[in-house]
Design a protein around this motif. Sequence first.
Motif, PDB file in Angstrom:
ATOM      1  N   SER A 234       0.863  -1.263   0.031  1.00 64.22           N
ATOM      2  CA  SER A 234       0.217  -0.067  -0.057  1.00 64.22           C
ATOM      3  C   SER A 234       0.906   1.039   0.044  1.00 64.22           C
ATOM      4  CB  SER A 234      -0.994  -0.001   1.365  1.00 64.22           C
ATOM      5  OG  SER A 234      -0.136   0.190   2.375  1.00 64.22           O
ATOM      6  N   PRO A 235       0.273   2.356  -0.454  1.00 64.58           N
ATOM      7  CA  PRO A 235       1.111   3.707  -0.259  1.00 64.58           C
ATOM      8  C   PRO A 235       1.660   3.719   0.923  1.00 64.58           C
ATOM      9  CG  PRO A 235      -0.837   4.116  -1.846  1.00 64.58           C
ATOM     10  CD  PRO A 235      -0.922   2.566  -1.285  1.00 64.58           C
ATOM     11  N   GLY A 236       1.037   3.479   1.950  1.00 63.33           N
ATOM     12  CA  GLY A 236       1.270   3.727   3.443  1.00 63.33           C
ATOM     13  C   GLY A 236       2.904   3.115   3.543  1.00 63.33           C
ATOM     14  N   LYS A 237       2.943   2.216   2.998  1.00 64.28           N
ATOM     15  CA  LYS A 237       4.022   1.159   3.208  1.00 64.28           C
ATOM     16  C   LYS A 237       5.154   1.150   2.453  1.00 64.28           C
ATOM     17  CE  LYS A 237       1.036  -1.588   5.940  1.00 64.28           C
ATOM     18  NZ  LYS A 237       0.370  -3.008   6.269  1.00 64.28           N
ATOM     19  N   ALA A 238       5.168   2.149   1.396  1.00 64.48           N
ATOM     20  CA  ALA A 238       6.080   2.223   0.182  1.00 64.48           C
ATOM     21  C   ALA A 238       7.528   2.417   0.663  1.00 64.48           C
ATOM     22  CB  ALA A 238       5.590   3.369  -0.617  1.00 64.48           C
ATOM     23  N   GLU A 239       7.642   3.490   1.815  1.00 65.74           N
ATOM     24  CA  GLU A 239       9.071   3.590   2.177  1.00 65.74           C
ATOM     25  C   GLU A 239       9.540   2.614   2.787  1.00 65.74           C
ATOM     26  OE1 GLU A 239       8.578   7.244   4.364  1.00 65.74           O
ATOM     27  OE2 GLU A 239       8.053   8.341   2.500  1.00 65.74           O
ATOM     28  N   ARG A 240       8.834   1.474   3.160  1.00 62.90           N
ATOM     29  CA  ARG A 240       9.568   0.329   3.719  1.00 62.90           C
ATOM     30  C   ARG A 240      10.401  -0.230   2.673  1.00 62.90           C
ATOM     31  NH1 ARG A 240       5.287  -2.876   7.509  1.00 62.90           N
ATOM     32  NH2 ARG A 240       4.568  -1.185   8.849  1.00 62.90           N
ATOM     33  N   LEU A 241      10.366  -0.101   1.404  1.00 63.96           N
ATOM     34  CA  LEU A 241      11.109  -0.753   0.243  1.00 63.96           C
ATOM     35  C   LEU A 241      12.440  -0.081   0.101  1.00 63.96           C
ATOM     36  CD1 LEU A 241       8.551  -1.448  -2.405  1.00 63.96           C
ATOM     37  CD2 LEU A 241       8.991  -2.665  -0.173  1.00 63.96           C
TER      38      LEU A 241
END
Length: 298
Positions: free
Chosen positions: A174-181
């Motif tokens: 989800s967009p809310g977890k994109a920065e985890r990548l």
Amino acid sequence: MTKAPEILCVGSVLWDVIGRSASAMRQGSDVPGRITRGPGGVALNIAMALARFGLRPALLSAVGRDGEGDELVVACISLGLGTEYLYRSDDLPTDVYMAIEGANGLIAAIADAHSLEAAGDKILRPLMDGRLGTAQTPFAGTVALDGNLTQALLEHIATAPALARADLRVAPASPGKAERLQPFLTHPRAVLYVNLEEAGLLAQTRFDDSASAADALVKRGAARVLVTDGGRPASEAAQTAPTISHAPAPVLMTRVTGAGDTFMAAHIAAELDGAPRAQALIRALEAAARYVSGETIP
């Protein structure tokens, strides 16, 4: 399963509870519709699509030893998915995702993946204890990861010796977890699957189209990235090849949840089948369009 899995799907395996209405909705809308419950989660959605394409996926995730978990495992087995590597927790409940969809798309969603996060690296034990590999004999197949894993676990996976030979396919969930990548943004063996909004979050900017987004992520060090943009053209960029784009066929949208996972699975399946880059992108878009329209795939 008696044969070794062709691909591992690592991440969320849970129940999807989806409310769908044929009406356009906004905040505060109260409309008639249908509420369904079915197997879901990014990793499980990808695995289900891969199985429909004739592959043998196996799941690495956390599922509770509660009634919901037992029912979910039975459902996964009936779909041809490998469940023998799942971490079954005695004290963690089975996760759940809840979403509301209207004629104008996804209205809101909540992903309760707390049990997956709490399980941490326990879900990776089959990669370490010899069932799927060890640090000395790494798993050398394809691995689909999703961003429902914690930042710490994703960082661990990015450098884990047991995955040193794996073909890593990564989606943010989800967009809310994109920065985890971020650990995979400059990873030499990672292929990123993101939508336009997620690409902007990873690059900390905004993009007008998928091609510019894909190019920007490659310039930031991504080995290879695919960017989707709903009904507009999707693009793939890579360090060693020119950027390509293709527009999906226009379809009447009947569902949204799982479309990106279907795109990713279809693209992986096409490449494992030997399809060249452009054909793999087209096949992935066609599968996603059929999914969104309500057709059974493939």
